[in-house]
Write a protein that holds these residues in place. Structure first.
Motif, mmCIF file in Angstrom:
data_model
loop_
_atom_site.group_PDB
_atom_site.id
_atom_site.type_symbol
_atom_site.label_atom_id
_atom_site.label_comp_id
_atom_site.label_asym_id
_atom_site.label_seq_id
_atom_site.Cartn_x
_atom_site.Cartn_y
_atom_site.Cartn_z
ATOM 1 N N LYS A 14 0.795 -1.356 -0.084
ATOM 2 C CA LYS A 14 0.022 0.084 -0.118
ATOM 3 C C LYS A 14 0.880 1.295 -0.236
ATOM 4 O O LYS A 14 0.217 2.031 -0.427
ATOM 5 N N LEU A 15 2.158 1.147 0.230
ATOM 6 C CA LEU A 15 2.826 2.373 0.461
ATOM 7 C C LEU A 15 4.068 2.383 -0.385
ATOM 8 O O LEU A 15 4.758 1.609 -0.947
ATOM 9 N N ASP A 16 4.358 3.505 -0.855
ATOM 10 C CA ASP A 16 5.248 3.783 -2.139
ATOM 11 C C ASP A 16 6.470 4.402 -1.433
ATOM 12 O O ASP A 16 6.401 5.483 -0.784
ATOM 13 N N GLY A 17 7.783 3.527 -1.176
ATOM 14 C CA GLY A 17 8.567 3.833 -0.419
ATOM 15 C C GLY A 17 9.441 4.929 -0.866
ATOM 16 O O GLY A 17 10.382 5.571 -0.010
ATOM 17 N N ASP A 18 9.327 5.414 -2.173
ATOM 18 C CA ASP A 18 10.056 6.487 -2.924
ATOM 19 C C ASP A 18 9.136 7.804 -2.562
ATOM 20 O O ASP A 18 9.828 8.767 -2.827
ATOM 21 N N LYS A 19 8.210 7.713 -2.054
ATOM 22 C CA LYS A 19 7.086 8.813 -2.057
ATOM 23 C C LYS A 19 7.622 10.048 -1.105
ATOM 24 O O LYS A 19 8.088 9.523 0.007
ATOM 25 N N LEU A 20 7.671 11.154 -1.166
ATOM 26 C CA LEU A 20 7.732 12.368 -0.253
ATOM 27 C C LEU A 20 6.377 12.809 0.221
ATOM 28 O O LEU A 20 5.731 13.371 -0.569
ATOM 29 N N TYR A 21 6.165 12.739 1.540
ATOM 30 C CA TYR A 21 5.033 13.187 2.045
ATOM 31 C C TYR A 21 5.066 14.562 2.763
ATOM 32 O O TYR A 21 6.188 14.892 3.277
ATOM 33 N N THR A 22 4.163 15.372 2.841
ATOM 34 C CA THR A 22 3.960 16.406 3.626
ATOM 35 C C THR A 22 3.711 16.174 5.153
ATOM 36 O O THR A 22 3.401 14.687 5.104
ATOM 37 N N ILE A 23 4.016 16.528 6.118
ATOM 38 C CA ILE A 23 3.840 16.471 7.381
ATOM 39 C C ILE A 23 2.381 15.886 7.800
ATOM 40 O O ILE A 23 2.233 14.713 8.320
ATOM 41 N N ASP A 24 1.568 16.649 7.287
ATOM 42 C CA ASP A 24 0.111 16.412 7.545
ATOM 43 C C ASP A 24 -0.270 15.058 6.846
ATOM 44 O O ASP A 24 -0.901 14.357 7.279
ATOM 45 N N GLU A 25 -0.051 14.732 5.507
ATOM 46 C CA GLU A 25 -0.203 13.588 4.882
ATOM 47 C C GLU A 25 0.392 12.400 5.614
ATOM 48 O O GLU A 25 -0.059 11.429 5.674
ATOM 49 N N ALA A 26 1.733 12.586 5.960
ATOM 50 C CA ALA A 26 2.374 11.645 6.853
ATOM 51 C C ALA A 26 1.644 11.252 8.000
ATOM 52 O O ALA A 26 1.388 9.853 8.345
ATOM 53 N N LEU A 27 1.075 12.166 8.967
ATOM 54 C CA LEU A 27 0.447 11.860 10.054
ATOM 55 C C LEU A 27 -0.614 11.203 9.859
ATOM 56 O O LEU A 27 -1.006 10.129 10.576
ATOM 57 N N LYS A 28 -1.416 11.415 8.746
ATOM 58 C CA LYS A 28 -2.758 10.819 8.656
ATOM 59 C C LYS A 28 -2.399 9.389 8.098
ATOM 60 O O LYS A 28 -3.033 8.338 8.625
#
Length: 232
Positions: A14-28
């Motif tokens: 389910k996760l893309d190991g190369d994706k860069l998240y915003t902090i808010d996206e990461a928390l969710k």
């Protein structure tokens, strides 16, 4: 190759190991994957452009997290007389002098913070080999050697955390609990990052904040887009 656990397989799918998240996206996203039966700690890791083997590249400090840590901080205080009474009144878990030293030498070191008045450092100094490796040695630069032990106890209990860069240039710390609101976690993360950035040592050359990742105790680490990291 080690087999992936069921959870790790789900993360990999389910996760893309190369994706860069915003902090808010990461928390969710982290909260979606934090399915343990206990209240997982939300953790941050920062890879810095420093080599802590050099004194002028050491990064260390304290930061008060606005929403607290969600953890009951255990605090020991070396003090006598009125200062000892003030520390107890402020909520210290253990207060003493030579008796506390003997207790710690016997292996009773279940504390998150050790504070001392300046006049007690002769006693505390004998615990260097015991407290030093655990990062518990009182230090005036960190506010843990102070005459105002009551205030030091209060800020420790309220959510003040210490950060210190490790050998590979990495700083990591808990910044709250899964049960915290996203807004409170964001406040804590911003405060922590700001404190680390303000602690940039004179010897750091080139890019200071190189990578940031956020995770839960038992969950995957998500890479943060540095464009969303103020001051990076």
């Amino acid at each position: 190759m080690a087999k992936l656990t069921k959870k790790a397989k789900v993360w990999a799918e389910k996760l893309d190991g190369d994706k860069l998240y915003t902090i808010d996206e990461a928390l969710k996203t982290i909260k979606e994957f934090a399915t343990s039966k206990f209240d997982e700690t939300i953790e941050i890791a920062m890879n810095l452009g420093v080599d802590p083997r050099h004194a002028d590249q050491m990064v260390r400090g304290m930061v008060s997290l606005p929403a607290g840590t969600g953890k009951d901080m255990k605090v020991a205080v070396f003090a006598r007389g009125d200062k000892a009474e003030a520390a107890l009144a402020a909520g210290a878990d253990k207060v003493g002098a030579e008796d506390l030293m003997d207790d710690m030498q016997a292996g009773n070191l279940n504390y998150d913070r050790v504070i001392a008045t300046p006049d007690m450092m002769g006693v505390v100094g004998r615990l260097g080999k015991v407290l030093g490796p655990k990062g518990l040695m009182p230090n005036p630069k960190l506010g843990t050697v102070t005459m105002d032990v009551a205030e030091a106890v209060k800020v420790a209990k309220a959510g003040q955390v210490e950060f210190r860069v490790e050998k590979m240039g990495i700083i990591h710390s808990g910044v709250g609990k899964q049960s915290f609101s996203d807004a409170d976690l964001r406040k804590n993360i911003d405060a922590f990052i700001d404190a680390v950035i303000k602690s940039k040592p004179a010897g750091s050359k080139g890019k200071y904040v190189r990578r940031v990742a956020i995770s839960s105790s038992m969950g995957p680490g998500l890479k943060i887009d540095l464009a969303d990291v103020a001051g990076a």
